[in-house]
Design an enzyme around this catalytic site. Structure first.
Site, PDB file in Angstrom:
ATOM      1  N   LYS A  42       0.719  -1.231   0.084  1.00 14.15           N
ATOM      2  CA  LYS A  42      -0.038  -0.161  -0.168  1.00 14.15           C
ATOM      3  C   LYS A  42       0.898   1.168  -0.136  1.00 14.15           C
ATOM      4  CE  LYS A  42      -3.785  -2.279   2.236  1.00 14.15           C
ATOM      5  NZ  LYS A  42      -4.412  -2.434   3.549  1.00 14.15           N
ATOM      6  N   PHE A  87     -15.486   3.139   7.155  1.00  9.74           N
ATOM      7  CA  PHE A  87     -14.455   3.333   6.911  1.00  9.74           C
ATOM      8  C   PHE A  87     -14.056   3.339   5.445  1.00  9.74           C
ATOM      9  CE2 PHE A  87     -14.281  -1.364   7.857  1.00  9.74           C
ATOM     10  CZ  PHE A  87     -13.649  -1.753   6.714  1.00  9.74           C
ATOM     11  N   THR A  97      -4.777  -8.217  10.365  1.00 10.14           N
ATOM     12  CA  THR A  97      -5.047  -6.736   9.874  1.00 10.14           C
ATOM     13  C   THR A  97      -4.831  -5.866  11.163  1.00 10.14           C
ATOM     14  OG1 THR A  97      -7.000  -7.650   8.569  1.00 10.14           O
ATOM     15  CG2 THR A  97      -7.040  -5.302   8.958  1.00 10.14           C
ATOM     16  N   ARG A 145       3.180  -6.741   9.358  1.00  4.81           N
ATOM     17  CA  ARG A 145       2.375  -5.731  10.096  1.00  4.81           C
ATOM     18  C   ARG A 145       2.837  -5.441  11.414  1.00  4.81           C
ATOM     19  NH1 ARG A 145      -3.309  -7.542   7.492  1.00  4.81           N
ATOM     20  NH2 ARG A 145      -3.046  -6.146   5.410  1.00  4.81           N
ATOM     21  N   ASN A 148      -1.501   0.046   7.232  1.00  6.11           N
ATOM     22  CA  ASN A 148      -1.248  -1.224   7.680  1.00  6.11           C
ATOM     23  C   ASN A 148      -0.288  -2.064   6.436  1.00  6.11           C
ATOM     24  OD1 ASN A 148      -3.085  -2.229   6.033  1.00  6.11           O
ATOM     25  ND2 ASN A 148      -4.176  -3.388   7.523  1.00  6.11           N
ATOM     26  N   HIS A 172      -1.769  -5.393   1.670  1.00  7.08           N
ATOM     27  CA  HIS A 172      -2.844  -6.210   1.456  1.00  7.08           C
ATOM     28  C   HIS A 172      -2.688  -7.646   0.814  1.00  7.08           C
ATOM     29  CE1 HIS A 172      -6.887  -7.425  -0.100  1.00  7.08           C
ATOM     30  NE2 HIS A 172      -6.244  -7.822  -1.222  1.00  7.08           N
TER      31      HIS A 172
END
Length: 149
Positions: free
Chosen positions: A9, A57, A91, A102, A112, A115
């Site tokens: 990300k 969210f 997560t 993570r 985080n 994915h």
């Protein structure tokens, strides 16, 4: 052989974690079959996370994913989806096992770092979405050094 979609990300890209994340999957014995460094359009992010569109969210998640470039990848190997999830970690970073991506690099759930496909079926859908042109056809010479057959 099983495949999984993995995306670094924007926060992972900005923090210079690309090499370490790729290294973790390679060291485990998985094979990189496709990779793109790209900016994600809003509509594409909404399509990717469509299953979360009813969550409060969702708008923030979309903004986060389009905030900077991502690295989209396809990894291949035995049980790559489940094992990939273990490499990534929970997560919520504070629930992630020590040594996972993570646990090592993330503090907040909204940043985080990575994915990963959560099932083989979702992996197939995500790969079709992100790599409609298909994947590189190759077999690493290391395959017999990792797999018995």
């Amino acid at each position: 052989m099983e495949q999984s979609f993995i995306m670094i990300k924007p926060d992972g890209v900005q923090r210079g974690l690309i090499g370490d994340i790729i290294s973790r999957f390679e060291k485990k014995g998985f094979f990189l079959r496709g990779m793109k460094f790209m900016n994600v359009e809003r509509s594409f992010a909404q399509q990717h996370y469509a299953d979360l569109s009813d969550k409060p969210f969702f708008p923030g998640l979309v903004e986060y994913i389009i905030s900077g470039p991502v690295v989209a990848m396809v990894w291949e190997g035995k049980d790559v989806v489940a094992t990939g999830r273990r490499i990534i970690g929970a997560t919520r970073p504070w629930e992630a096992a020590p040594g996972t991506i993570r646990a090592d690099y993330a503090v907040e759930v909204g940043r985080n770092v990575i994915h990963g496909s959560d099932s083989v079926d979702n992996g197939k859908k995500e790969i079709a979405l992100w790599f409609p042109e298909g994947l590189a056809e190759w077999r690493s010479n290391l395959h017999p050094w990792i797999y018995e057959s």
